[in-house]
Design a protein around this motif. Structure first.
Motif, PDB file in Angstrom:
ATOM      1  N   ALA A 106      21.094 -35.860 -15.314  1.00 20.90           N
ATOM      2  CA  ALA A 106      22.429 -35.669 -14.746  1.00 20.90           C
ATOM      3  C   ALA A 106      22.375 -34.496 -13.765  1.00 20.90           C
ATOM      4  N   PRO A 107      22.222 -34.767 -12.470  1.00 25.64           N
ATOM      5  CA  PRO A 107      22.044 -33.677 -11.504  1.00 25.64           C
ATOM      6  C   PRO A 107      23.364 -33.120 -10.994  1.00 25.64           C
ATOM      7  N   VAL A 108      23.273 -31.935 -10.415  1.00 28.77           N
ATOM      8  CA  VAL A 108      24.351 -31.368  -9.610  1.00 28.77           C
ATOM      9  C   VAL A 108      23.960 -31.589  -8.150  1.00 28.77           C
ATOM     10  N   VAL A 109      24.800 -32.280  -7.394  1.00 29.39           N
ATOM     11  CA  VAL A 109      24.483 -32.549  -5.992  1.00 29.39           C
ATOM     12  C   VAL A 109      24.842 -31.314  -5.175  1.00 29.39           C
ATOM     13  N   THR A 110      23.823 -30.601  -4.737  1.00 35.23           N
ATOM     14  CA  THR A 110      24.027 -29.341  -4.023  1.00 35.23           C
ATOM     15  C   THR A 110      23.709 -29.428  -2.541  1.00 35.23           C
ATOM     16  N   GLY A 111      22.849 -30.391  -2.154  1.00 34.41           N
ATOM     17  CA  GLY A 111      22.285 -30.343  -0.817  1.00 34.41           C
ATOM     18  C   GLY A 111      21.259 -29.226  -0.745  1.00 34.41           C
ATOM     19  N   PHE A 112      20.950 -28.810   0.479  1.00 33.17           N
ATOM     20  CA  PHE A 112      20.065 -27.681   0.683  1.00 33.17           C
ATOM     21  C   PHE A 112      20.380 -27.141   2.075  1.00 33.17           C
ATOM     22  N   MET A 113      19.519 -26.310   2.649  1.00 31.31           N
ATOM     23  CA  MET A 113      19.794 -25.775   3.976  1.00 31.31           C
ATOM     24  C   MET A 113      18.490 -25.553   4.719  1.00 31.31           C
ATOM     25  N   SER A 114      18.606 -25.425   6.038  1.00 32.62           N
ATOM     26  CA  SER A 114      17.453 -25.223   6.911  1.00 32.62           C
ATOM     27  C   SER A 114      17.706 -24.059   7.848  1.00 32.62           C
ATOM     28  N   GLY A 115      16.621 -23.495   8.361  1.00 36.19           N
ATOM     29  CA  GLY A 115      16.737 -22.413   9.326  1.00 36.19           C
ATOM     30  C   GLY A 115      17.186 -22.916  10.689  1.00 36.19           C
ATOM     31  N   ASP A 116      17.761 -22.016  11.458  1.00 38.53           N
ATOM     32  CA  ASP A 116      18.310 -22.363  12.772  1.00 38.53           C
ATOM     33  C   ASP A 116      17.288 -22.010  13.850  1.00 38.53           C
ATOM     34  N   MET A 117      16.751 -23.040  14.516  1.00 39.98           N
ATOM     35  CA  MET A 117      15.734 -22.851  15.553  1.00 39.98           C
ATOM     36  C   MET A 117      16.327 -22.911  16.970  1.00 39.98           C
ATOM     37  N   PHE A 118      17.642 -22.981  17.080  1.00 40.40           N
ATOM     38  CA  PHE A 118      18.295 -23.171  18.377  1.00 40.40           C
ATOM     39  C   PHE A 118      18.042 -21.996  19.316  1.00 40.40           C
ATOM     40  N   ASP A 119      17.658 -22.303  20.543  1.00 42.43           N
ATOM     41  CA  ASP A 119      17.449 -21.288  21.577  1.00 42.43           C
ATOM     42  C   ASP A 119      18.044 -21.819  22.880  1.00 42.43           C
ATOM     43  N   PRO A 120      19.253 -21.392  23.216  1.00 44.70           N
ATOM     44  CA  PRO A 120      19.906 -21.924  24.428  1.00 44.70           C
ATOM     45  C   PRO A 120      19.222 -21.513  25.720  1.00 44.70           C
ATOM     46  N   ALA A 121      18.317 -20.532  25.661  1.00 41.38           N
ATOM     47  CA  ALA A 121      17.653 -20.072  26.877  1.00 41.38           C
ATOM     48  C   ALA A 121      16.548 -21.013  27.339  1.00 41.38           C
ATOM     49  N   VAL A 122      16.083 -21.897  26.458  1.00 44.45           N
ATOM     50  CA  VAL A 122      15.004 -22.816  26.815  1.00 44.45           C
ATOM     51  C   VAL A 122      15.568 -23.965  27.652  1.00 44.45           C
ATOM     52  N   GLU A 123      14.935 -24.245  28.765  1.00 42.36           N
ATOM     53  CA  GLU A 123      15.380 -25.333  29.633  1.00 42.36           C
ATOM     54  C   GLU A 123      15.018 -26.679  29.023  1.00 42.36           C
ATOM     55  N   ARG A 124      16.007 -27.567  28.880  1.00 42.69           N
ATOM     56  CA  ARG A 124      15.780 -28.882  28.296  1.00 42.69           C
ATOM     57  C   ARG A 124      15.105 -29.809  29.308  1.00 42.69           C
ATOM     58  N   GLU A 125      14.189 -30.656  28.783  1.00 39.26           N
ATOM     59  CA  GLU A 125      13.485 -31.608  29.629  1.00 39.26           C
ATOM     60  C   GLU A 125      13.543 -32.999  29.007  1.00 39.26           C
ATOM     61  N   ASP A 126      13.333 -34.013  29.840  1.00 35.07           N
ATOM     62  CA  ASP A 126      13.351 -35.397  29.362  1.00 35.07           C
ATOM     63  C   ASP A 126      12.011 -35.738  28.717  1.00 35.07           C
ATOM     64  N   LEU A 127      11.734 -35.063  27.627  1.00 36.73           N
ATOM     65  CA  LEU A 127      10.518 -35.271  26.845  1.00 36.73           C
ATOM     66  C   LEU A 127      10.900 -35.681  25.437  1.00 36.73           C
ATOM     67  N   CYS A 128       9.978 -36.369  24.763  1.00 33.19           N
ATOM     68  CA  CYS A 128      10.159 -36.722  23.361  1.00 33.19           C
ATOM     69  C   CYS A 128       9.237 -35.859  22.502  1.00 33.19           C
ATOM     70  N   LEU A 129       9.624 -35.629  21.270  1.00 34.75           N
ATOM     71  CA  LEU A 129       8.845 -34.784  20.364  1.00 34.75           C
ATOM     72  C   LEU A 129       8.693 -35.475  19.024  1.00 34.75           C
ATOM     73  N   HIS A 130       7.462 -35.443  18.518  1.00 28.59           N
ATOM     74  CA  HIS A 130       7.187 -35.916  17.154  1.00 28.59           C
ATOM     75  C   HIS A 130       6.387 -34.839  16.441  1.00 28.59           C
ATOM     76  N   VAL A 131       6.975 -34.249  15.403  1.00 31.25           N
ATOM     77  CA  VAL A 131       6.328 -33.191  14.633  1.00 31.25           C
ATOM     78  C   VAL A 131       5.991 -33.741  13.248  1.00 31.25           C
ATOM     79  N   SER A 132       4.702 -33.877  12.970  1.00 28.47           N
ATOM     80  CA  SER A 132       4.312 -34.321  11.624  1.00 28.47           C
ATOM     81  C   SER A 132       3.522 -33.260  10.884  1.00 28.47           C
ATOM     82  N   GLY A 133       2.958 -32.286  11.601  1.00 25.82           N
ATOM     83  CA  GLY A 133       2.240 -31.215  10.935  1.00 25.82           C
ATOM     84  C   GLY A 133       1.121 -31.742  10.058  1.00 25.82           C
ATOM     85  N   LYS A 134       1.165 -31.367   8.771  1.00 19.82           N
ATOM     86  CA  LYS A 134       0.137 -31.786   7.823  1.00 19.82           C
ATOM     87  C   LYS A 134       0.567 -33.011   7.013  1.00 19.82           C
TER      88      LYS A 134
END
Length: 304
Positions: A106-134
């Motif tokens: 019987a769980p408690v539904v809490t969700g979780f949270m993530s860090g904020d990586m937003f940087d408005p100073a970076v110029e956006r480009e029409d590129l795609c990104l796939h991050v899989s790491g390990k």
């Protein structure tokens, strides 16, 4: 000062994102936090012990109250034998809660949270990104197949530890890159392609949404809890595969290509509206978890 022991894979070096996030949250609420390797048989006594992903029944003896926060994609063997003595089991998402209930928890539904990586100073480009790491569960093979079949798609930047044969010409395989470069890519690339087969939480999805990217992901929990059709692109599941207590969710490479084309075709106004909705959605989920987690820990400590 009330003490919380965070019990996970290590004892403080190379902290997981979950440990970093909970450490910051608990310390800001006035708790002393210690990091404990789950493989220990004994640890210093504490008011509350929080098991993150890993679990060790022997450590229950040295805590006054206990919490288990599992990732369903790596649910530890033998844990069900001990869970009746744990005070609370937190579910990071709706799908996780349903899977836990099927296991008799019987769980408690809490969700979780993530860090904020937003940087408005970076110029956006029409590129795609796939991050899989390990990870091998980010849908990387389907992503590469989409770019192989559809050479008209925008350039894809990919970070992964694995080596792949026959990388399409329009894919830049960057290997593993340091965090500052990952953050730059997350803000620079307008479209994030993350058709995960499974996620324990999905930090990459949440971080991409907070950066205002158009995120393409799998229409299954928890991926579709981070990304909603109002501001992202959900891919239908074409095949499932059982693994442990949960399932892997596979998508079609052609559906990936179609979603990317839709994301490319967004006008500037629609893109801006979607970016704001995505960021607000994840920030609200972050705030909800912070309030819920703090309240639950405070209540546990008060009941001791």
């Amino acid at each position: 000062m009330k003490t919380v022991n965070l019990i996970s894979r290590d004892n403080g070096s190379g902290l997981t994102r979950d440990m970093q996030i909970l450490t910051g949250l608990l310390r800001s609420s006035g708790y002393q936090v210690r990091w404990i390797d789950h493989r220990q048989n004994r640890m210093p006594a504490c008011h509350v012990g929080i098991f993150l992903e890993e679990f060790n029944c022997a450590l229950l003896e040295t805590m006054e109250a206990s919490v288990f926060i599992p990732n369903m994609d790596c649910f530890p063997d033998g844990v069900l034998d001990c869970l009746d003595t744990v005070d609370q089991v937190w579910a990071k998402g709706i799908g996780a809660a349903e899977e836990l209930r099927r296991l008799g928890v019987a769980p408690v539904v809490t969700g979780f949270m993530s860090g904020d990586m937003f940087d408005p100073a970076v110029e956006r480009e029409d590129l795609c990104l796939h991050v899989s790491g390990k990870s091998s569960a980010k849908g990387t093979q389907a992503v590469l197949e989409a770019w192989r079949r559809h050479p008209d798609l925008p350039t894809l930047c990919m970070t992964a530890i694995q080596a792949f044969d026959d990388i399409p010409a329009n894919v830049r395989h960057l290997g593993i890159v340091p965090l500052p470069q990952v953050q730059d890519l997350m803000n620079r690339c307008r479209i994030h392609v993350l058709p995960s087969l499974i996620e324990g939480w999905g930090h990459g999805l949440a971080e991409g949404a907070m950066c205002g990217a158009s995120v393409v992901t799998t229409d299954a929990s928890p991926m579709n809890e981070h990304i909603r059709p109002e501001f992202g692109f959900l891919l239908p599941v074409v095949r499932t595969e059982s693994i442990g207590v949960t399932e892997l969710n596979h998508v079609d490479p052609d559906d990936i290509a179609d979603a990317v084309r839709q994301a490319v075709g967004l006008g500037a106004a629609d893109r801006e509206t979607s970016a704001l909705l995505a960021r607000d959605h994840v920030l609200a989920r972050n705030a909800s978890f912070a309030a819920t987690a703090t309240r639950l820990i405070d209540e546990l400590v008060s009941s001791i």
